[in-house]
Write an enzyme that holds these catalytic residues in place. Structure first.
Site, short mmCIF file in Angstrom:
data_model
loop_
_atom_site.label_atom_id
_atom_site.label_comp_id
_atom_site.label_asym_id
_atom_site.label_seq_id
_atom_site.Cartn_x
_atom_site.Cartn_y
_atom_site.Cartn_z
N ARG A 189 -4.23 -2.98 5.79
CA ARG A 189 -4.10 -2.57 7.19
C ARG A 189 -4.91 -1.29 7.47
O ARG A 189 -5.20 -0.51 6.56
CB ARG A 189 -2.63 -2.34 7.52
CG ARG A 189 -2.08 -1.09 6.85
CD ARG A 189 -0.71 -0.72 7.39
NE ARG A 189 -0.27 0.52 6.83
CZ ARG A 189 0.80 0.65 6.02
NH1 ARG A 189 1.55 -0.39 5.70
NH2 ARG A 189 1.13 1.83 5.56
N ASP A 297 6.96 -1.58 8.04
CA ASP A 297 6.29 -2.42 7.04
C ASP A 297 7.05 -3.71 6.75
O ASP A 297 8.15 -3.92 7.24
CB ASP A 297 6.11 -1.60 5.75
CG ASP A 297 4.72 -1.78 5.18
OD1 ASP A 297 4.29 -2.94 5.08
OD2 ASP A 297 4.08 -0.77 4.86
C1 LIG Z 1 -0.07 -9.18 6.78
C2 LIG Z 1 -0.40 -8.55 5.47
C3 LIG Z 1 -0.69 -7.19 5.40
C4 LIG Z 1 -1.00 -6.58 4.20
N1 LIG Z 1 -1.28 -5.25 4.18
C5 LIG Z 1 -1.64 -4.65 3.01
C6 LIG Z 1 -1.97 -3.27 2.99
O1 LIG Z 1 -1.95 -2.58 4.00
N2 LIG Z 1 -2.33 -2.72 1.80
C7 LIG Z 1 -2.38 -3.45 0.64
O2 LIG Z 1 -2.75 -2.90 -0.41
N3 LIG Z 1 -2.04 -4.77 0.63
C8 LIG Z 1 -1.68 -5.38 1.79
N4 LIG Z 1 -1.36 -6.71 1.80
C9 LIG Z 1 -1.36 -7.46 0.53
C10 LIG Z 1 -2.75 -7.77 0.03
O3 LIG Z 1 -3.54 -8.32 1.05
C11 LIG Z 1 -2.68 -8.73 -1.15
O4 LIG Z 1 -2.00 -8.06 -2.20
C12 LIG Z 1 -4.05 -9.20 -1.63
O5 LIG Z 1 -3.85 -10.17 -2.64
C13 LIG Z 1 -4.88 -8.08 -2.17
O6 LIG Z 1 -6.14 -8.58 -2.56
P1 LIG Z 1 -6.93 -7.91 -3.77
O7 LIG Z 1 -6.21 -8.32 -5.04
O8 LIG Z 1 -8.29 -8.49 -3.68
O9 LIG Z 1 -6.90 -6.44 -3.59
C14 LIG Z 1 -1.03 -7.34 3.00
C15 LIG Z 1 -0.76 -8.71 3.06
C16 LIG Z 1 -0.44 -9.32 4.28
C17 LIG Z 1 -0.14 -10.79 4.30
#
Ligand SMILES: Cc1cc2nc3c(=O)[nH]c(=O)nc-3n(C[C@H](O)[C@H](O)[C@H](O)COP(=O)(O)O)c2cc1C
Ligand SMILES: [Mn+2]
Length: 496
Positions: A189, A297
């Protein structure tokens, strides 16, 4: 085949009776949240909402806003052009189980899978719909034209009353590993600070943060591109817990069975899908941090202000008729429950490849992803339930799982009541539980120190003599099939 735009997907939802259009003006400050929250709490996740006239501090935004577009099992499947998510899980299983062909039939099958995988590879294109309007913030000759949008013109939500501001809630954040050039697209986010700067909330365990650390160590400015909209497969891929190093763009191409067309950004050396609705181009400067939050959150609580990197905008490009995609998170169930459930279904074959005794796995809504995991196994030997717990605690983002409950294969993990019945009935609390130390989800407020704490596992399976249980295990009640069939017939004759 794939959606060629986010608005295509919104139209498909409309045709399927899955969309409610809201033609009157609604404030991006709290009011859209209240409407969307009521919808998300409706049975099965309600409908998707298209706000045709969102307002920003009383003024109409130039862009409509869509929310809850993936907030039901049906819409989540529709987003990926599937009848049901399990179809994708089956495709994953086929690929994982692919063996050298031994007959024409299996060779053909493999070739077909190969075709699917071929689509995974992205294509490069020189332009695309996301470039219909281009607004550069740096080096813009002749100054900034007033009809071009800044971040303040997008209908970005202030979600909850005590939020620190407005937050982009469905951003697909594209970065590269400066050492290997590997791409990543994660959803993190972004809090709006002003028309050109935002927070970048990649938590310490995420790949964006790891890329960032390498840029900081090298003392180099980090290019970042954020996309909004386009084929919803991108948004799903950005949230999916892929292993570090597995490219979400390849995964999206595999899901949509069509290569993702990538186009170069205007002001940073990155590529993004050409069909997205908005591209926010910019950079993160090593060493620069700023307070981010509070934010209502997905834990159902406000996360406090913490320091996170700052994203500086250098350009916005967008489709002329762009739709701004959003979600809200909060006390479950919310839209993200359906996205998380789809991820679990799709990755179940991967879990099963590592642990063939796993029958099924569920993350119930009450556990908001990481707090509660139900897993059913075909138990064959003593303490196998503990092997599964430890295995899951060692796998990617499953490391965050606070409570894991292991049940036998005849228990439906998607029925929370059935799992709780097994947990209560089948456990001796001291004998059948274990505590471990592991990393915690950065958002979890319960541990005394952020990001570290204990996790607990329960073995709610039937106990074996080899587990020190020497009494006869009782039999679970079950009605005879014949009686059930007779009563079914009786009731249907009565028209019940
Ligand atoms: C609606 C939504 C919002 C999210 N916001 C965040 C966030 O602000 N920070 C974060 O680290 N993960 C957030 N996530 C989780 C990550 O997108 C998720 O862990 C993802 O697999 C991370 O990808 P990566 O492994 O490539 O870093 C969110 C997931 C969703 C569904
Ligand atoms: Mn990733």
């Amino acid at each position: 085949m794939a959606f060629s735009s986010f608005s295509d997907f919104v139209s498909a939802l409309d045709e399927a009776g899955e969309l409610r259009r809201i033609a009157f003006p609604v404030a991006t400050e709290l009011e859209i949240t209240e409407l969307a929250d009521r919808e998300m709490k409706a049975p099965g996740g309600g409908k998707a909402l298209l706000f045709e006239k969102p307002t920003i501090q009383g003024k109409p935004s130039s862009f409509p806003l869509a929310i809850n577009t993936m907030g039901s099992h049906r819409r989540m499947a529709m987003a990926l052009k599937l009848g049901a998510i399990d179809e994708l899980a089956q495709q994953m299983q086929l690929i994982l189980k692919a063996k050298p062909p031994t007959s024409m039939k299996s060779a053909w099958k493999l070739a077909m899978q190969g075709l699917d995988l071929l689509h995974a590879r992205p294509k490069r294109v020189s332009s695309g719909p996301c470039k219909e309007v281009i607004h550069r913030f740096e080096g813009a000759a002749g100054g900034v034209a007033s009809d071009l949008p800044t971040l303040l013109d997008l209908p970005i939500l202030q979600c909850w009353p005590k939020d620190g501001g407005r937050f982009v809630t469905l951003p697909n954040v594209h970065t590269r590993d400066p050492d290997t050039g590997e791409r990543n697209m994660g959803m993190y986010r972004m809090q709006i600070y002003d028309d050109r700067t935002t927070g970048m909330h990649w938590q310490v365990h995420k790949v964006g943060a790891r890329h960032g650390r390498r840029y900081y160590e090298r003392g180099e400015r980090m290019p970042v591109a954020v996309t909004l909209g386009g084929d919803p497969a991108y948004t799903f891929a950005a949230t999916a817990p892929l292993p570090d190093g597995l490219d979400e763009i390849l995964f999206a191409g595999f899901i949509r069975k069509k290569s993702v067309e990538l186009v170069k950004c205007e002001t940073v050396d990155l590529e993004v899908p050409a069909d997205v609705d908005f591209v926010l181009e910019g950079y993160v400067q090593p060493g620069e941090f700023r307070g981010e939050g509070p934010f209502g959150d997905h834990t159902g609580f406000y996360t406090p202000v913490e320091d996170y990197p700052v994203f500086h905008l250098t350009a916005i490009t967008h489709r002329r008729n762009a739709i701004y995609p959003a979600t809200i998170v909060g006390i479950p169930p919310m839209e993200d429950f359906y996205m998380g459930t789809a991820s679990v279904r799709v990755f179940l074959p991967v879990f099963q490849m590592n642990f063939p005794e796993i029958v099924d796995l569920a993350l119930p809504a009450e556990g908001v992803f990481h707090n509660l995991v139900f897993v059913s196994i075909r138990k064959q030997y003593p303490w196998q339930a503990y092997k599964i717990m430890h295995g899951l605690w060692g796998m990617g983002q499953m490391m965050f799982s606070k409570y894991i409950v292991v049940v036998d294969d005849d228990c439906d993990v998607h029925n929370t009541s059935e799992v709780l019945f097994r947990l209560c009935a089948n456990t001796d609390p001291q004998r059948d539980s274990t505590f471990i130390k592991n990393p915690c989800d950065a958002l979890d407020h319960a541990p005394s120190t952020a990001c570290i704490g204990s996790h607990m596992g329960f073995d709610a399976t039937k106990k074996l003599p080899g587990e020190g249980y020497h009494r006869p295990w009782p039999e679970l009640l079950k009605m005879d099939h014949a009686v059930k069939a007779k009563v079914d017939a009786l009731l249907s004759n009565l028209g019940a």
